[in-house]
Scaffold this motif. Structure first.
Motif, PDB file in Angstrom:
ATOM      1  N   UNK A  26       0.800  -1.228  -0.165  1.00  9.58           N
ATOM      2  CA  UNK A  26      -0.106   0.080   0.108  1.00  9.58           C
ATOM      3  C   UNK A  26       0.977   1.117  -0.068  1.00  9.58           C
ATOM      4  N   UNK A  27       2.054   1.365   0.378  1.00 10.28           N
ATOM      5  CA  UNK A  27       2.843   2.468   0.449  1.00 10.28           C
ATOM      6  C   UNK A  27       3.282   2.800  -1.005  1.00 10.28           C
ATOM      7  N   UNK A  28       3.683   1.751  -1.752  1.00  9.47           N
ATOM      8  CA  UNK A  28       3.713   2.110  -2.996  1.00  9.47           C
ATOM      9  C   UNK A  28       2.641   2.714  -3.736  1.00  9.47           C
ATOM     10  N   UNK A  29       1.496   2.558  -3.283  1.00 13.34           N
ATOM     11  CA  UNK A  29       0.085   3.244  -3.887  1.00 13.34           C
ATOM     12  C   UNK A  29       0.018   4.886  -3.216  1.00 13.34           C
ATOM     13  N   UNK A  30       0.409   4.761  -2.154  1.00 14.63           N
ATOM     14  CA  UNK A  30       0.372   6.344  -1.098  1.00 14.63           C
ATOM     15  C   UNK A  30       1.401   7.050  -1.871  1.00 14.63           C
ATOM     16  N   UNK A  32       3.628   6.725  -4.676  1.00 17.22           N
ATOM     17  CA  UNK A  32       4.226   6.892  -5.890  1.00 17.22           C
ATOM     18  C   UNK A  32       4.750   8.293  -6.220  1.00 17.22           C
ATOM     19  N   UNK A  33       5.847   7.997  -7.336  1.00 15.20           N
ATOM     20  CA  UNK A  33       6.097   9.468  -7.767  1.00 15.20           C
ATOM     21  C   UNK A  33       5.047   9.983  -8.783  1.00 15.20           C
ATOM     22  N   UNK A  34       4.959  11.340  -8.795  1.00 14.53           N
ATOM     23  CA  UNK A  34       3.665  11.975  -9.545  1.00 14.53           C
ATOM     24  C   UNK A  34       4.026  11.763 -10.873  1.00 14.53           C
ATOM     25  N   UNK A  35       5.273  11.529 -11.679  1.00 17.64           N
ATOM     26  CA  UNK A  35       5.322  11.099 -12.833  1.00 17.64           C
ATOM     27  C   UNK A  35       5.308   9.547 -13.241  1.00 17.64           C
ATOM     28  N   UNK A  36       4.911   8.911 -12.178  1.00 18.04           N
ATOM     29  CA  UNK A  36       4.675   7.422 -12.372  1.00 18.04           C
ATOM     30  C   UNK A  36       3.270   7.248 -12.670  1.00 18.04           C
ATOM     31  N   UNK A  37       2.820   6.768 -13.779  1.00 18.87           N
ATOM     32  CA  UNK A  37       1.295   6.493 -14.222  1.00 18.87           C
ATOM     33  C   UNK A  37       1.083   5.219 -14.891  1.00 18.87           C
ATOM     34  N   UNK A  38       0.050   4.803 -14.226  1.00 20.71           N
ATOM     35  CA  UNK A  38      -0.400   3.327 -14.836  1.00 20.71           C
ATOM     36  C   UNK A  38      -2.064   3.311 -15.054  1.00 20.71           C
ATOM     37  N   UNK A  39      -2.248   2.257 -15.618  1.00 17.69           N
ATOM     38  CA  UNK A  39      -3.604   2.263 -15.839  1.00 17.69           C
ATOM     39  C   UNK A  39      -4.653   2.002 -14.739  1.00 17.69           C
ATOM     40  N   UNK A  40      -5.671   2.393 -14.901  1.00 20.57           N
ATOM     41  CA  UNK A  40      -6.891   2.231 -13.978  1.00 20.57           C
ATOM     42  C   UNK A  40      -7.136   0.827 -13.625  1.00 20.57           C
ATOM     43  N   UNK A  41      -6.650  -0.320 -14.564  1.00 16.86           N
ATOM     44  CA  UNK A  41      -7.439  -1.404 -14.167  1.00 16.86           C
ATOM     45  C   UNK A  41      -6.108  -2.297 -13.672  1.00 16.86           C
ATOM     46  N   UNK A  42      -6.343  -3.268 -12.942  1.00 14.69           N
ATOM     47  CA  UNK A  42      -5.767  -4.373 -12.273  1.00 14.69           C
ATOM     48  C   UNK A  42      -5.594  -5.585 -13.173  1.00 14.69           C
ATOM     49  N   UNK A  43      -4.371  -5.540 -13.590  1.00 14.80           N
ATOM     50  CA  UNK A  43      -4.200  -7.054 -14.646  1.00 14.80           C
ATOM     51  C   UNK A  43      -4.350  -8.222 -13.995  1.00 14.80           C
ATOM     52  N   UNK A  44      -3.771  -8.201 -12.726  1.00 15.45           N
ATOM     53  CA  UNK A  44      -3.724  -9.657 -12.001  1.00 15.45           C
ATOM     54  C   UNK A  44      -4.439  -9.291 -10.610  1.00 15.45           C
TER      55      UNK A  44
END
Length: 348
Positions: A26-30, A32-44
């Motif tokens: 959860x810390x990686x979620x809270x 994360x760097x502002x420049x880091x973007x990922x899709x809204x959808x969980x793949x796994x």
């Protein structure tokens, strides 16, 4: 306004289970760097492979995500032996609403237009509101209470409240609460029709927590993340503006507990933030109000639990916001009128 009911000071949150496009930490979620973007959808939806593969293809995303997050929390707490010994003493609570609506819609539409013989009976469980918690009970062999709590954006904290109540009443020894956010066309159509939502939707995520009595955690030689001091629910009516109604309830909490931080997570779209903070300030409540959804997007369900997790990070000194107080107030609200306030105490 707040009843002087039995304190639940001995109920603690021991661990968190989590999954998002940013992984299971959860810390990686809270943070994360502002420049880091990922899709809204969980793949796994099951990265740890907790779920039994048989039958997974008939389960919807919300159920898979709920089960994975719940299993993750159980794994982090090491509850497998407790489940084997006393499966009836563990409760499962799903603080998610809307997760199965699209499945119900498609199921019914197919049956109506193409005939009942065109829908798979294996898809029927995904049309049941309690599908996720019941499936988790089957997967894990848990025989305690399991059900969904439908309170809209206040749902995850309402589920936490019921789990805490069962612990206080001695019905259970452990409560596993989970809430999920899934993205589908049905939910997006609801968002488009709601002019009050002024932020983008959050990513898909699943968050789970284990609630237990302090003594059982102490017996395991572990320290809690936070202590649940008090949970209070109210229903807002049209007689009073929502901002004033929230102030009344917050001031009642402030009379009982000292805090300088409010985390409003889940349903912030029901208020005008400027008016809300002005009401607090004019009435002498010198508190900082944090809106995690400003950073992470609006949640339909899991906002309250995400707010508690964010409060844990504040207590641990990981975020920008700091507090010297022992308590933080976490608040959620739903446009249908459900309001819930939770006082959490820093672990000692």
């Amino acid at each position: 306004m707040i009843a002087n009911n039995t304190s639940n000071h001995d109920i603690v949150i021991s661990v968190i289970g989590f999954n998002s496009p940013y992984g299971t930490e959860i810390d990686n979620y809270f943070f994360r760097k502002e420049s880091e973007t990922k899709a809204l959808i969980i793949e796994d939806h099951d990265p740890q492979k907790f779920l039994k593969p048989k039958g997974q293809r008939f389960l919807n995303k919300a159920t898979l995500l709920y089960c994975n997050a719940a299993f993750h929390a159980i794994h982090n707490r090491g509850l497998s032996s407790k489940i084997n010994e006393t499966p009836e003493r563990i409760g499962l609570y799903d603080g998610t609403e809307l997760s199965n609506l699209e499945d119900c819609f498609i199921f019914d539409l197919t049956a109506k237009n193409q005939g009942p013989d065109r829908v798979s009976p294996m898809k029927a469980p995904s049309t049941i509101a309690n599908a996720a918690a019941s499936q988790m009970a089957i997967q894990a062999g848990i025989k305690g209470p399991n059900f969904s709590v439908c309170a809209g954006m206040a749902g995850s904290l309402q589920a936490l409240d019921i789990a805490s109540l069962h612990l206080k009443q001695g019905i259970t020894d452990y409560g596993v609460i989970a809430s999920t956010e899934v993205r589908n066309e049905y939910q997006e159509s609801i968002r488009r029709g709601n002019e009050g939502l002024h932020r983008p939707a959050s990513t898909e995520l699943g968050i789970a927590m284990v609630l237990e009595r302090r003594e059982t955690l102490s017996e395991a030689g572990r320290k809690p993340l936070v202590v649940i001091k008090k949970i209070h629910s109210e229903t807002h009516t049209e007689n009073l503006p929502i901002e004033a109604f929230l102030y009344q309830n917050i001031s009642d909490m402030a009379a009982l507990f000292s805090f300088d931080t409010i985390i409003f997570s889940g349903g912030t779209s029901v208020i005008d933030e400027t008016i809300f903070e002005e009401v607090l300030r004019k009435n002498g409540l010198n508190t900082s109000v944090i809106y995690p959804e400003t950073l992470f997007g609006d949640n339909d369900n899991a906002g309250g639990m995400l707010g508690i997790a964010y409060a844990v990070s504040v207590f641990e000194g990981k975020g920008i916001h700091k507090t010297d107080q022992e308590n933080i107030l976490v608040l959620s609200a739903d446009k249908a009128g459900a309001v819930i306030l939770t006082i959490i105490e820093k672990a000692k």
